[in-house]
Design a protein around this motif. Structure first.
Motif, PDB file in Angstrom:
ATOM      1  N   ILE A 287      -0.149   6.038  10.241  1.00  0.00           N
ATOM      2  CA  ILE A 287      -0.775   5.147   9.263  1.00  0.00           C
ATOM      3  C   ILE A 287      -2.259   4.970   9.580  1.00  0.00           C
ATOM      4  CG2 ILE A 287      -0.825   2.813   8.299  1.00  0.00           C
ATOM      5  CD1 ILE A 287       2.155   2.734   8.450  1.00  0.00           C
ATOM      6  N   GLY A 288      -2.583   4.491  10.774  1.00  0.00           N
ATOM      7  CA  GLY A 288      -3.984   4.289  11.132  1.00  0.00           C
ATOM      8  C   GLY A 288      -4.682   3.336  10.183  1.00  0.00           C
ATOM      9  N   VAL A 289      -6.001   3.490  10.053  1.00  0.00           N
ATOM     10  CA  VAL A 289      -6.720   2.661   9.085  1.00  0.00           C
ATOM     11  C   VAL A 289      -6.390   3.182   7.691  1.00  0.00           C
ATOM     12  CG1 VAL A 289      -8.573   1.976  10.649  1.00  0.00           C
ATOM     13  CG2 VAL A 289      -8.840   4.024   9.259  1.00  0.00           C
ATOM     14  N   VAL A 290      -6.436   2.296   6.712  1.00  0.00           N
ATOM     15  CA  VAL A 290      -6.016   2.630   5.353  1.00  0.00           C
ATOM     16  C   VAL A 290      -7.193   2.475   4.405  1.00  0.00           C
ATOM     17  CG1 VAL A 290      -4.443   1.994   3.483  1.00  0.00           C
ATOM     18  CG2 VAL A 290      -3.679   1.829   5.854  1.00  0.00           C
ATOM     19  N   ASP A 291      -7.436   3.502   3.614  1.00  0.00           N
ATOM     20  CA  ASP A 291      -8.468   3.445   2.588  1.00  0.00           C
ATOM     21  C   ASP A 291      -8.082   2.357   1.582  1.00  0.00           C
ATOM     22  OD1 ASP A 291      -9.880   4.044   0.060  1.00  0.00           O
ATOM     23  OD2 ASP A 291     -10.559   5.840   1.134  1.00  0.00           O
ATOM     24  N   GLU A 292      -9.050   1.535   1.185  1.00  0.00           N
ATOM     25  CA  GLU A 292      -8.767   0.451   0.240  1.00  0.00           C
ATOM     26  C   GLU A 292      -8.159   0.961  -1.068  1.00  0.00           C
ATOM     27  OE1 GLU A 292     -12.359  -1.773  -0.354  1.00  0.00           O
ATOM     28  OE2 GLU A 292     -12.287  -2.655   1.655  1.00  0.00           O
ATOM     29  N   ARG A 293      -8.448   2.202  -1.431  1.00  0.00           N
ATOM     30  CA  ARG A 293      -7.900   2.763  -2.667  1.00  0.00           C
ATOM     31  C   ARG A 293      -6.389   2.980  -2.585  1.00  0.00           C
ATOM     32  NH1 ARG A 293     -12.234   7.501  -2.946  1.00  0.00           N
ATOM     33  NH2 ARG A 293     -11.572   7.448  -0.793  1.00  0.00           N
ATOM     34  N   CYS A 294      -5.824   2.930  -1.380  1.00  0.00           N
ATOM     35  CA  CYS A 294      -4.370   3.068  -1.206  1.00  0.00           C
ATOM     36  C   CYS A 294      -3.631   1.752  -1.418  1.00  0.00           C
ATOM     37  CB  CYS A 294      -4.051   3.605   0.186  1.00  0.00           C
ATOM     38  SG  CYS A 294      -4.660   5.272   0.490  1.00  0.00           S
ATOM     39  N   ILE A 295      -4.373   0.650  -1.554  1.00  0.00           N
ATOM     40  CA  ILE A 295      -3.751  -0.661  -1.748  1.00  0.00           C
ATOM     41  C   ILE A 295      -3.340  -0.805  -3.209  1.00  0.00           C
ATOM     42  CG2 ILE A 295      -4.088  -3.160  -1.666  1.00  0.00           C
ATOM     43  CD1 ILE A 295      -6.042  -2.682   0.654  1.00  0.00           C
ATOM     44  N   LEU A 296      -2.050  -1.045  -3.423  1.00  0.00           N
ATOM     45  CA  LEU A 296      -1.520  -1.234  -4.776  1.00  0.00           C
ATOM     46  C   LEU A 296      -1.768  -2.651  -5.282  1.00  0.00           C
ATOM     47  CD1 LEU A 296       1.884   0.612  -4.340  1.00  0.00           C
ATOM     48  CD2 LEU A 296      -0.265   1.530  -5.240  1.00  0.00           C
ATOM     49  N   GLY A 297      -1.867  -3.605  -4.352  1.00  0.00           N
ATOM     50  CA  GLY A 297      -2.130  -4.978  -4.750  1.00  0.00           C
ATOM     51  C   GLY A 297      -1.779  -5.958  -3.650  1.00  0.00           C
ATOM     52  N   ARG A 298      -2.156  -7.211  -3.893  1.00  0.00           N
ATOM     53  CA  ARG A 298      -1.871  -8.306  -2.954  1.00  0.00           C
ATOM     54  C   ARG A 298      -0.613  -9.015  -3.414  1.00  0.00           C
ATOM     55  NH1 ARG A 298      -4.098 -14.114  -2.803  1.00  0.00           N
ATOM     56  NH2 ARG A 298      -4.915 -13.544  -4.840  1.00  0.00           N
ATOM     57  N   ALA A 299       0.275  -9.295  -2.479  1.00  0.00           N
ATOM     58  CA  ALA A 299       1.509 -10.015  -2.793  1.00  0.00           C
ATOM     59  C   ALA A 299       1.167 -11.470  -3.116  1.00  0.00           C
ATOM     60  CB  ALA A 299       2.482  -9.940  -1.624  1.00  0.00           C
TER      61      ALA A 299
ATOM     62  N   LEU B  49       0.832  -1.195   0.000  1.00  0.00           N
ATOM     63  CA  LEU B  49       0.000   0.000   0.000  1.00  0.00           C
ATOM     64  C   LEU B  49       0.861   1.237   0.000  1.00  0.00           C
ATOM     65  CD1 LEU B  49      -0.299   1.252   3.229  1.00  0.00           C
ATOM     66  CD2 LEU B  49      -1.151  -1.065   3.420  1.00  0.00           C
ATOM     67  N   SER B  50       0.226   2.337  -0.295  1.00  0.00           N
ATOM     68  CA  SER B  50       0.914   3.616  -0.329  1.00  0.00           C
ATOM     69  C   SER B  50       0.022   4.639   0.352  1.00  0.00           C
ATOM     70  CB  SER B  50       1.173   4.019  -1.781  1.00  0.00           C
ATOM     71  OG  SER B  50       1.747   5.297  -1.833  1.00  0.00           O
ATOM     72  N   LYS B  51       0.525   5.248   1.423  1.00  0.00           N
ATOM     73  CA  LYS B  51      -0.259   6.248   2.149  1.00  0.00           C
ATOM     74  C   LYS B  51       0.592   7.502   2.288  1.00  0.00           C
ATOM     75  CE  LYS B  51      -3.501   6.783   5.816  1.00  0.00           C
ATOM     76  NZ  LYS B  51      -4.166   6.242   6.963  1.00  0.00           N
ATOM     77  N   ASN B  52       0.075   8.619   1.814  1.00  0.00           N
ATOM     78  CA  ASN B  52       0.844   9.864   1.795  1.00  0.00           C
ATOM     79  C   ASN B  52       1.300  10.319   3.173  1.00  0.00           C
ATOM     80  OD1 ASN B  52       0.738  10.060  -0.977  1.00  0.00           O
ATOM     81  ND2 ASN B  52      -1.144  11.262  -0.962  1.00  0.00           N
ATOM     82  N   THR B  53       0.593   9.916   4.233  1.00  0.00           N
ATOM     83  CA  THR B  53       0.970  10.333   5.579  1.00  0.00           C
ATOM     84  C   THR B  53       2.147   9.541   6.134  1.00  0.00           C
ATOM     85  OG1 THR B  53      -0.657   8.821   6.534  1.00  0.00           O
ATOM     86  CG2 THR B  53      -1.365  11.112   6.156  1.00  0.00           C
ATOM     87  N   PHE B  54       2.638   8.565   5.385  1.00  0.00           N
ATOM     88  CA  PHE B  54       3.759   7.757   5.859  1.00  0.00           C
ATOM     89  C   PHE B  54       4.787   7.598   4.749  1.00  0.00           C
ATOM     90  CE2 PHE B  54       5.795   3.605   6.770  1.00  0.00           C
ATOM     91  CZ  PHE B  54       6.359   3.936   7.990  1.00  0.00           C
ATOM     92  N   ARG B  55       6.013   7.947   5.030  1.00  0.00           N
ATOM     93  CA  ARG B  55       7.150   7.832   4.107  1.00  0.00           C
ATOM     94  C   ARG B  55       6.872   8.472   2.753  1.00  0.00           C
ATOM     95  NH1 ARG B  55       9.186   1.752   4.362  1.00  0.00           N
ATOM     96  NH2 ARG B  55       9.726   2.386   2.271  1.00  0.00           N
ATOM     97  N   ASP B  56       6.162   9.597   2.768  1.00  0.00           N
ATOM     98  CA  ASP B  56       5.849  10.349   1.541  1.00  0.00           C
ATOM     99  C   ASP B  56       5.196   9.484   0.466  1.00  0.00           C
ATOM    100  OD1 ASP B  56       6.829  12.776   2.541  1.00  0.00           O
ATOM    101  OD2 ASP B  56       8.878  12.225   1.996  1.00  0.00           O
TER     102      ASP B  56
END
Length: 181
Positions: A148-160, A64-71
């Motif tokens: 990080i907190g809860v993550v919007d599903e739209r931030c998920i890039l994919g399943r490993a 996942l990618s969340k702007n509030t963590f590690r840019d």
């Protein structure tokens, strides 16, 4: 000679466009950065992700990618709970509960150390969001953290799906499904 060169150049461009489309919409290759998913994944592992048609499920390992963590840099975590579920973390018994049911977490590296008070121990996951944690809980900035907190599903890039590299670790990344309460 010019016709042959033009043909090969055109074929190469089409192949590159095809690869870009596949890796953009169907799947991606992403590297693991850090040790927060040990022992399941290791630093520098290369993962193949499923992007298109993926629906988040409890126990899946996701990028996942969340702007509030590690840019917004991609991070790898395990989905502990999905929208509508409640998570409670008990550090005294080293147990994570989802909807009151203790998770069977054979994949974690070691017992959790208690975190400072600003880290969440009771989380209600809104619809359209997930709660994630690393398998190496003592070395993981994850959903417990305010960054990080809860993550919007739209931030998920994919399943490993697979570890591609290094070759000695190549194989399927297993999701651990948990019974729902």
């Amino acid at each position: 000679m010019k016709v042959d060169m033009y043909f090969w150049l055109q074929a190469l461009v089409m192949a590159l466009v095809g690869l870009i489309l596949v890796f953009t919409f169907v799947g991606r290759i992403i590297g693991v950065d850090g040790e927060s998913m040990m022992p399941t994944l290791h630093n520098k592992d290369m993962l193949l992700l499923q992007s298109i048609g993926y629906e988040p499920d409890q126990g899946d390992v996701v990028v996942l990618s969340k702007n509030t963590f590690r840019d917004g840099a991609p991070i790898v975590k395990r989905i502990i709970a999905v929208g509508g579920q409640t998570v409670d973390i008990d550090y005294d018994t080293n147990t994570v509960y989802v909807d009151g049911v203790a998770l069977d977490e054979l994949y974690i590296l070691e017992p959790m150390r208690e975190l400072p008070a600003e880290y969440a121990t009771h989380i209600e996951v809104p619809e359209g969001c997930v709660f994630v944690m690393g398998d190496n809980r003592n070395n993981s900035t994850d959903g417990r953290s305010p960054s990080i907190g809860v993550v919007d599903e739209r931030c998920i890039l994919g399943r490993a799906l697979f570890v591609l590299l290094p070759f000695q670790d190549a194989g399927v990344v297993e999701s651990i499904s948990q019974p729902r309460a």
